[in-house]
Design a protein around this motif. Structure first.
Motif, PDB file in Angstrom:
ATOM      1  N   LEU A  33       0.829  -1.209   0.000  1.00 59.55           N
ATOM      2  CA  LEU A  33       0.000   0.000   0.000  1.00 59.55           C
ATOM      3  C   LEU A  33       0.865   1.261   0.000  1.00 59.55           C
ATOM      4  O   LEU A  33       0.543   2.232  -0.690  1.00 59.55           O
ATOM      5  CB  LEU A  33      -0.952   0.007   1.199  1.00 59.55           C
ATOM      6  N   GLN A  42      -7.875   3.054  -3.165  1.00 60.04           N
ATOM      7  CA  GLN A  42      -8.965   2.104  -3.395  1.00 60.04           C
ATOM      8  C   GLN A  42      -9.303   1.359  -2.111  1.00 60.04           C
ATOM      9  O   GLN A  42     -10.481   1.164  -1.784  1.00 60.04           O
ATOM     10  CB  GLN A  42      -8.593   1.109  -4.494  1.00 60.04           C
ATOM     11  N   TYR A  43      -8.273   0.938  -1.404  1.00 67.28           N
ATOM     12  CA  TYR A  43      -8.482   0.215  -0.139  1.00 67.28           C
ATOM     13  C   TYR A  43      -9.134   1.133   0.896  1.00 67.28           C
ATOM     14  O   TYR A  43     -10.053   0.719   1.607  1.00 67.28           O
ATOM     15  CB  TYR A  43      -7.151  -0.333   0.371  1.00 67.28           C
ATOM     16  N   GLU A  44      -8.680   2.369   0.955  1.00 65.59           N
ATOM     17  CA  GLU A  44      -9.287   3.335   1.875  1.00 65.59           C
ATOM     18  C   GLU A  44     -10.770   3.514   1.571  1.00 65.59           C
ATOM     19  O   GLU A  44     -11.610   3.504   2.473  1.00 65.59           O
ATOM     20  CB  GLU A  44      -8.563   4.675   1.771  1.00 65.59           C
ATOM     21  N   LYS A  47     -12.721   0.445   2.630  1.00 65.43           N
ATOM     22  CA  LYS A  47     -12.903   0.420   4.080  1.00 65.43           C
ATOM     23  C   LYS A  47     -14.012   1.372   4.512  1.00 65.43           C
ATOM     24  O   LYS A  47     -14.840   1.032   5.364  1.00 65.43           O
ATOM     25  CB  LYS A  47     -11.600   0.791   4.780  1.00 65.43           C
ATOM     26  N   LYS A  65     -13.772  -6.721   2.983  1.00 67.05           N
ATOM     27  CA  LYS A  65     -12.433  -6.297   2.592  1.00 67.05           C
ATOM     28  C   LYS A  65     -11.563  -7.460   2.116  1.00 67.05           C
ATOM     29  O   LYS A  65     -10.541  -7.245   1.471  1.00 67.05           O
ATOM     30  CB  LYS A  65     -11.706  -5.635   3.770  1.00 67.05           C
ATOM     31  N   MET A  68     -10.043  -7.949  -1.621  1.00 64.76           N
ATOM     32  CA  MET A  68      -8.981  -7.013  -1.975  1.00 64.76           C
ATOM     33  C   MET A  68      -7.693  -7.350  -1.220  1.00 64.76           C
ATOM     34  O   MET A  68      -6.598  -7.299  -1.787  1.00 64.76           O
ATOM     35  CB  MET A  68      -9.398  -5.581  -1.708  1.00 64.76           C
ATOM     36  N   ILE A  69      -7.815  -7.693   0.029  1.00 63.96           N
ATOM     37  CA  ILE A  69      -6.642  -8.075   0.816  1.00 63.96           C
ATOM     38  C   ILE A  69      -5.958  -9.286   0.192  1.00 63.96           C
ATOM     39  O   ILE A  69      -4.737  -9.317   0.023  1.00 63.96           O
ATOM     40  CB  ILE A  69      -7.036  -8.349   2.290  1.00 63.96           C
TER      41      ILE A  69
END
Length: 75
Positions: A33, A42-44, A47, A65, A68-69
């Motif tokens: 990240l 995108q991850y933010e 979340k 999540k 994606m992880i």
């Protein structure tokens, strides 16, 4: 962490064995990240979406999540 009497959580702490498999996954995920700003954004956003949908359901939040992880950890 947070105000446990008011059921307000501000942090979620993970404790793993140093240099073990889970530790290495967390470090890889963090480093990926940090090196990929677009993916981090995108991850933010994911979340935030999961928190909005599942504010009172930590299990559903985590499941939301996970894909994606897994993709990031597979890189």
């Amino acid at each position: 962490m947070g105000d446990m009497e008011a059921d307000i959580r501000t942090h979620h702490i993970h404790i793993v064995k140093w240099n073990g498999t889970e530790w290495k996954k967390y470090i890889h995920f963090r480093d990926y990240l940090n090196d990929n700003e677009n993916v981090a954004l995108q991850y933010e956003n994911l979340k935030k979406e999961m928190q909005s949908k599942y504010a009172d359901d930590r299990v559903a939040y985590m499941k939301g999540k996970q894909n994606m992880i897994n993709k990031i950890l597979g890189k």
